[in-house]
Design a protein around this motif. Structure first.
Motif, short mmCIF file in Angstrom:
data_model
loop_
_atom_site.label_atom_id
_atom_site.label_comp_id
_atom_site.label_asym_id
_atom_site.label_seq_id
_atom_site.Cartn_x
_atom_site.Cartn_y
_atom_site.Cartn_z
N ILE A 75 0.88 -1.17 0.00
CA ILE A 75 0.00 0.00 0.00
C ILE A 75 0.91 1.22 0.00
O ILE A 75 1.84 1.30 0.81
N VAL A 76 0.69 2.11 -0.93
CA VAL A 76 1.61 3.24 -1.10
C VAL A 76 0.80 4.48 -1.48
O VAL A 76 -0.12 4.42 -2.29
N VAL A 77 1.22 5.61 -0.90
CA VAL A 77 0.61 6.91 -1.25
C VAL A 77 1.75 7.82 -1.71
O VAL A 77 2.85 7.80 -1.13
N ALA A 78 1.50 8.60 -2.75
CA ALA A 78 2.53 9.51 -3.26
C ALA A 78 3.02 10.41 -2.12
O ALA A 78 2.19 10.89 -1.32
N ALA A 89 -8.48 5.16 3.25
CA ALA A 89 -9.57 4.94 2.29
C ALA A 89 -9.27 3.70 1.43
O ALA A 89 -10.16 2.89 1.15
N LEU A 90 -8.01 3.53 1.05
CA LEU A 90 -7.64 2.34 0.26
C LEU A 90 -7.84 1.07 1.07
O LEU A 90 -8.37 0.07 0.57
N LEU A 91 -7.45 1.10 2.35
CA LEU A 91 -7.61 -0.09 3.20
C LEU A 91 -9.09 -0.42 3.41
O LEU A 91 -9.48 -1.58 3.44
N ALA A 119 1.98 2.28 12.11
CA ALA A 119 0.99 3.17 12.74
C ALA A 119 -0.33 3.12 11.96
O ALA A 119 -1.42 3.05 12.55
N LEU A 120 -0.24 3.14 10.64
CA LEU A 120 -1.46 3.05 9.81
C LEU A 120 -2.20 1.75 10.11
O LEU A 120 -3.42 1.76 10.34
N GLY A 125 -6.76 -1.32 12.97
CA GLY A 125 -7.24 -2.51 13.70
C GLY A 125 -6.40 -3.75 13.52
O GLY A 125 -6.77 -4.82 13.99
N PHE A 126 -5.26 -3.63 12.84
CA PHE A 126 -4.35 -4.78 12.76
C PHE A 126 -3.60 -4.92 14.09
O PHE A 126 -3.29 -3.92 14.74
N PHE A 127 -3.31 -6.16 14.48
CA PHE A 127 -2.46 -6.38 15.64
C PHE A 127 -1.31 -7.30 15.25
O PHE A 127 -1.39 -8.02 14.25
N ARG A 128 -0.25 -7.25 16.04
CA ARG A 128 0.96 -8.01 15.72
C ARG A 128 0.77 -9.47 16.10
O ARG A 128 0.36 -9.76 17.22
#
Ligand SMILES: CC(C)(COP(=O)(O)OP(=O)(O)OC[C@H]1O[C@@H](n2cnc3c(N)ncnc32)[C@H](O)[C@@H]1OP(=O)(O)O)[C@@H](O)C(=O)NCCC(=O)NCCS
Length: 153
Positions: A75-78, A89-91, A119-120, A125-128
């Motif tokens: 996932i990448v943003v300029a 929004a992409l996620l 951080a994103l 809501g992701f966890f390790r």
């Protein structure tokens, strides 16, 4: 932040690849190549999306969804558009597609030093769930992360 409706998220096409590659090359020391993105567009289990801002591609996400697991491949943003909610929004779109495909969890791997991305993901809501020591070519560790898609429809 962009006002709702000003970020258009749609499937990535071949015509987007010049812009996608420019963002990719500006963001990574080991960027994906043209063929990688082309492959994502032709694979039946892959769902590459672009975010279009004022007519131009400003970011993208590649999702792979197979059975109960959907994986965020990148996932990448300029660089000049970061911090305005585009990755979120992409996620959100990627998660909606994963749910449509009946995935139960979303997973990903991220470089242990990539604080912005971690951080994103945590904010989303992701966890390790684990660590893969020396996973990357330069021997950096990968963090494994997961988010449940159940119960937050
Ligand atoms: C990681 C990346 C995709 C984030 O994109 P973005 O559009 O700037 O992220 P958003 O504006 O949607 O941020 C969403 C949330 O993520 C977190 N976040 C994103 N960037 C952050 C940063 N630099 N510092 C701290 N938190 C950050 C915030 O919590 C933010 O939520 P909030 O605005 O409600 O506080 C972007 O920095 C990027 O393209 N990095 C280079 C490529 C990369 O490393 N991709 C990940 C591995 S493939």
């Amino acid at each position: 932040m962009f006002a709702p409706g000003t970020v258009d998220i749609r499937p990535m096409t071949k015509a987007d690849l010049e812009s996608v590659l420019a963002i990719e090359q500006a963001s990574f020391s080991r960027p994906w190549r043209y063929e990688h993105f082309l492959h994502e567009q032709s694979s039946p289990h892959s769902f590459p999306l672009v975010a279009v801002i004022e007519g131009a591609v400003g970011g993208y996400v590649c999702l792979m969804s197979l059975f109960e697991e959907a994986q965020i491949l990148n996932i990448v943003v300029a660089p000049h558009l970061r911090g305005r909610g585009i990755a979120r929004a992409l996620l959100e779109h990627a998660a909606a597609i994963a749910r449509e495909k009946h995935a139960e969890i979303m997973t990903l791997e991220v470089r242990a030093s990539n604080r912005d991305a971690i951080a994103l993901y945590e904010r989303f809501g992701f966890f390790r769930t684990g660590i893969r020591p020396k996973y990357y070519e330069d021997a950096e560790d990968a963090l494994l992360m997961e988010k449940s898609l159940q119960g937050d429809r």
